[in-house]
Design an enzyme around this catalytic site. Sequence first.
Site, PDB file in Angstrom:
ATOM      1  N   ALA A  23       0.806  -1.228   0.000  1.00  0.00           N
ATOM      2  CA  ALA A  23       0.000   0.000   0.000  1.00  0.00           C
ATOM      3  C   ALA A  23       0.834   1.270   0.000  1.00  0.00           C
ATOM      4  CB  ALA A  23      -0.935  -0.006   1.210  1.00  0.00           C
ATOM      5  N   ILE A 104      -4.514  -2.953  -5.506  1.00  0.00           N
ATOM      6  CA  ILE A 104      -5.601  -3.298  -6.431  1.00  0.00           C
ATOM      7  C   ILE A 104      -6.009  -2.100  -7.286  1.00  0.00           C
ATOM      8  CG2 ILE A 104      -6.501  -5.153  -4.966  1.00  0.00           C
ATOM      9  CD1 ILE A 104      -8.585  -3.214  -3.866  1.00  0.00           C
ATOM     10  N   HIS A 120      -3.783  -9.455  -5.079  1.00  0.00           N
ATOM     11  CA  HIS A 120      -5.117  -9.261  -4.509  1.00  0.00           C
ATOM     12  C   HIS A 120      -6.142  -8.803  -5.540  1.00  0.00           C
ATOM     13  CE1 HIS A 120      -2.919  -8.628  -0.426  1.00  0.00           C
ATOM     14  NE2 HIS A 120      -3.063  -9.900  -0.722  1.00  0.00           N
ATOM     15  N   CYS A 131     -22.954 -15.522 -14.911  1.00  0.00           N
ATOM     16  CA  CYS A 131     -22.584 -15.924 -16.273  1.00  0.00           C
ATOM     17  C   CYS A 131     -21.103 -15.722 -16.595  1.00  0.00           C
ATOM     18  CB  CYS A 131     -23.439 -15.181 -17.303  1.00  0.00           C
ATOM     19  SG  CYS A 131     -23.023 -13.423 -17.483  1.00  0.00           S
ATOM     20  N   CYS A 149     -25.633  -7.698 -13.654  1.00  0.00           N
ATOM     21  CA  CYS A 149     -25.417  -8.030 -15.058  1.00  0.00           C
ATOM     22  C   CYS A 149     -26.765  -8.069 -15.786  1.00  0.00           C
ATOM     23  CB  CYS A 149     -24.726  -9.393 -15.129  1.00  0.00           C
ATOM     24  SG  CYS A 149     -24.485 -10.056 -16.786  1.00  0.00           S
ATOM     25  N   CYS A 151     -27.890 -10.480 -17.183  1.00  0.00           N
ATOM     26  CA  CYS A 151     -28.516 -11.777 -16.865  1.00  0.00           C
ATOM     27  C   CYS A 151     -29.144 -11.792 -15.472  1.00  0.00           C
ATOM     28  CB  CYS A 151     -27.481 -12.899 -16.982  1.00  0.00           C
ATOM     29  SG  CYS A 151     -26.363 -13.040 -15.565  1.00  0.00           S
ATOM     30  N   THR A 189       5.447  -1.898   2.165  1.00  0.00           N
ATOM     31  CA  THR A 189       4.639  -2.957   2.774  1.00  0.00           C
ATOM     32  C   THR A 189       5.177  -3.306   4.145  1.00  0.00           C
ATOM     33  OG1 THR A 189       3.909  -5.270   2.611  1.00  0.00           O
ATOM     34  CG2 THR A 189       5.972  -4.697   1.498  1.00  0.00           C
ATOM     35  N   ILE A 230       8.857   5.757  -0.446  1.00  0.00           N
ATOM     36  CA  ILE A 230       9.384   5.030  -1.599  1.00  0.00           C
ATOM     37  C   ILE A 230       9.460   5.902  -2.858  1.00  0.00           C
ATOM     38  CG2 ILE A 230       7.136   4.070  -2.228  1.00  0.00           C
ATOM     39  CD1 ILE A 230       8.840   1.464  -2.858  1.00  0.00           C
TER      40      ILE A 230
END
Length: 239
Positions: A23, A104, A120, A131, A149, A151, A189, A230
């Site tokens: 993160a 993510i 992740h 589906c 969706c 469907c 991390t 960083i």
Amino acid sequence: MEKLEQLQQWIDESKYIVFFGGAGVSTESGVPDFRSVDGLYNQKYSEPPETILSHTYFMRRPEGFFRFYRDKMLPLQARPNDAHKKLAELEQAGKLKAVVTQNIDGLHQKAGSKEVLELHGSVLRNYCESCGKFYGVEAVAESDGVPRCACGGIIKPDVVLYEEALDDSVMYRAVEHIRKADMLIIGGTSLVVYPAAGLVNYYKGNKLVLINLQPTPYDRYADLTINEKIGQVFREIRV
């Protein structure tokens, strides 16, 4: 700074660098982390974020899950910072072979990195539980309530929730890259979340670099530790 000079020298010498990040790589892009003082775990909600972001909560209370998810997990305005950009440059130069990330947000790809292993998952990918049809992030971000969706199935973010297992194929590729690496740079991390943190154990080289604001449980195994932001560190690196 002596440590930065050492880092630069090792990068210059190495031919198979792997970067493993968490993160802290994205906080400088305005993406909140989970465990810092201002992270999601220390903000006040009716229930803890780790409860809301669990498989059980998603199944039992999808409306509450998506309310929190849209509010806190979709930093779509975030842009790559100096760390993301420099890693992409190192890959283009043939030095860096893979980015293994716990994030993510898709910022490594936005910066231009190609070989990105997302342990992740990614908020940018979503799929219908019924589906299997894939959807972009807009399907979730721009919907109300529980996204569905055509469907009728629920559209689930392609992210690993608490209580869910990591993708075996992604883990396997990450292990293979780390095993081959002649230099492993770990950044942003705390190395306390397993099984991801255990990936460090597959590195057998002698250029293990840890860049993190706070100490980690693996500091004593590192060949070089740098307790700085960083992005600030990578800003100084020459490709």
